[in-house]
Design an enzyme around this catalytic site. Structure first.
Site, PDB file in Angstrom:
ATOM      1  N   ASP A  20     -13.135  17.695 -19.929  1.00 18.34           N
ATOM      2  CA  ASP A  20     -12.878  16.468 -19.156  1.00 18.34           C
ATOM      3  C   ASP A  20     -14.040  16.211 -18.012  1.00 18.34           C
ATOM      4  O   ASP A  20     -14.446  17.283 -17.747  1.00 18.34           O
ATOM      5  CB  ASP A  20     -11.322  16.611 -18.548  1.00 18.34           C
ATOM      6  CG  ASP A  20     -10.845  15.052 -18.301  1.00 18.34           C
ATOM      7  OD1 ASP A  20     -11.611  14.098 -18.543  1.00 18.34           O
ATOM      8  OD2 ASP A  20      -9.867  15.221 -17.475  1.00 18.34           O
ATOM      9  N   ASN A  68      -7.295   8.325 -26.980  1.00 19.19           N
ATOM     10  CA  ASN A  68      -8.379   7.953 -26.490  1.00 19.19           C
ATOM     11  C   ASN A  68      -8.739   6.564 -27.363  1.00 19.19           C
ATOM     12  O   ASN A  68      -9.679   5.676 -26.821  1.00 19.19           O
ATOM     13  CB  ASN A  68      -9.486   8.792 -26.577  1.00 19.19           C
ATOM     14  CG  ASN A  68      -9.710  10.032 -25.881  1.00 19.19           C
ATOM     15  OD1 ASN A  68      -9.884  11.105 -26.266  1.00 19.19           O
ATOM     16  ND2 ASN A  68      -9.129   9.881 -24.818  1.00 19.19           N
TER      17      ASN A  68
HETATM   18  C1  FPP Z   1     -13.078  13.308 -21.395  1.00 21.13           C
HETATM   19  O1  FPP Z   1     -14.030  13.037 -20.243  1.00 21.13           O
HETATM   20  C2  FPP Z   1     -13.873  13.218 -22.602  1.00 21.13           C
HETATM   21  C3  FPP Z   1     -14.056  12.847 -23.856  1.00 21.13           C
HETATM   22  C4  FPP Z   1     -12.908  11.926 -24.009  1.00 21.13           C
HETATM   23  C5  FPP Z   1     -14.887  13.051 -24.841  1.00 21.13           C
HETATM   24  C6  FPP Z   1     -15.259  14.381 -24.988  1.00 21.13           C
HETATM   25  C7  FPP Z   1     -16.613  14.232 -25.524  1.00 21.13           C
HETATM   26  C8  FPP Z   1     -17.570  14.843 -25.357  1.00 21.13           C
HETATM   27  C9  FPP Z   1     -17.693  16.020 -24.404  1.00 21.13           C
HETATM   28  C10 FPP Z   1     -19.043  14.544 -26.098  1.00 21.13           C
HETATM   29  C11 FPP Z   1     -19.238  14.991 -27.193  1.00 21.13           C
HETATM   30  C12 FPP Z   1     -18.556  16.240 -28.007  1.00 21.13           C
HETATM   31  C13 FPP Z   1     -18.951  16.695 -29.262  1.00 21.13           C
HETATM   32  C14 FPP Z   1     -18.166  17.495 -30.007  1.00 21.13           C
HETATM   33  C15 FPP Z   1     -20.308  16.021 -29.542  1.00 21.13           C
HETATM   34  P1  FPP Z   1     -13.342  11.615 -19.530  1.00 21.13           P
HETATM   35  O2  FPP Z   1     -14.298  10.545 -20.381  1.00 21.13           O
HETATM   36  O3  FPP Z   1     -12.020  11.466 -19.693  1.00 21.13           O
HETATM   37  O4  FPP Z   1     -13.870  11.596 -18.109  1.00 21.13           O
HETATM   38  P2  FPP Z   1     -13.103  11.108 -16.766  1.00 21.13           P
HETATM   39  O5  FPP Z   1     -11.891  11.693 -16.567  1.00 21.13           O
HETATM   40  O6  FPP Z   1     -13.955  11.490 -15.800  1.00 21.13           O
HETATM   41  O7  FPP Z   1     -13.315   9.729 -17.024  1.00 21.13           O
END
Ligand code: FPP
Length: 242
Positions: A20, A68
């Site tokens: 996250d 998501n």
């Molecule tokens: C949460 O951060 C992250 C995600 C919903 C996506 C996770 C994906 C990756 C780490 C990238 C790629 C993964 C692979 C396997 C290639 P957020 O967007 O909720 O962050 P925030 O809480 O700061 O908004």
């Protein structure tokens, strides 16, 4: 699959991570959210490659949840493209590092091109044993248990199973994670202390680490520290140790 209760001094065999903080990491730099997701994807490589030295045999990462889809259409499309690119770009390195890759989650809602890349990567790495990387994509714990219950009900309806056969072990065999041991350590980055529908059934006895680091800043050294902390914990699985 719980570990022996006397095995509390060793490191975790299975680490699961809620990655996250990509969005906030990008925001801090005045960049779009996808910039953070790309940085997050680069971090995945470092963490996977660190596993053998850290004694981690199973690594499970939460890449995209059933919730998501509620994000903007452009963020969802950008993430899907990133997953396709990740598989295309990383397949060779994953294979050469002995990583076996598998995916959990509901594939029905994912686009055909992505699903075929996922299938191909699973087949391509099927004989590897160095590290077992599981990527949760369109995954939600409740959704997984619901789908398992539906398949179980069908088995009973069609007479292949009796309701008397249904216990925890039996149900586990219908989960997406049927090939995995339970996670020993669940880590969530970015300062949120929630599990957000991740491995609900499987984490019944897991240890948790909620850390402030945003995922794109999470290093293998920090993973090493968390694994060190874990070694000092006394996991009793509901029992009492002498
Ligand atoms: C949460 O951060 C992250 C995600 C919903 C996506 C996770 C994906 C990756 C780490 C990238 C790629 C993964 C692979 C396997 C290639 P957020 O967007 O909720 O962050 P925030 O809480 O700061 O908004």
């Amino acid at each position: 699959m719980a570990k022996d209760i006397t095995d509390h001094a060793s490191g975790p065999n299975h680490v699961a991570i809620i990655m996250d903080g990509n969005g906030r990491w990008a925001q801090q730099r005045g960049r779009p959210r996808l910039f953070g997701h790309h940085a997050g994807a680069r971090r995945v490589r470092e963490i996977v490659e660190a596993c053998p030295d850290l004694g981690v045999k199973y690594l499970t990462i939460f890449a995209f949840s059933t919730e998501n889809w509620k994000r903007t259409q452009s963020e969802v499309a950008g993430l899907m493209k990133l997953f396709r690119r990740y598989i295309e770009k990383e397949a060779k390195a994953l294979f050469e590092n002995g990583v076996r890759v598998r995916f959990i989650g509901d594939r029905m809602k994912l686009d055909d091109k992505l699903v075929s890349l996922m299938d191909e990567l699973e087949i391509f790495t099927a004989d590897n044993t160095e590290v077992h990387l599981t990527i949760a994509l369109n995954y939600g714990g409740r959704d997984e248990v619901t789908r398992a219950a539906q398949r179980l009900a069908l088995e009973i309806e069609q007479g292949r199973l009796s309701h008397k056969d249904v216990d925890a072990e039996c149900l586990s065999k219908f989960l997406d994670t049927r090939f995995l041991p339970d996670p020993d350590l669940v880590i969530r980055t970015s300062g949120e202390a929630r599990i957000s529908n991740f491995l609900l059934w499987q984490s019944a006895y897991a240890e948790y680490e909620f850390i402030d680091t945003l995922w794109p800043d999470f290093t293998s050294a920090e993973l090493g520290t968390l694994i060190g902390n874990y070694g000092g914990r006394d996991r009793r699985f509901g029992a009492v140790t002498a």
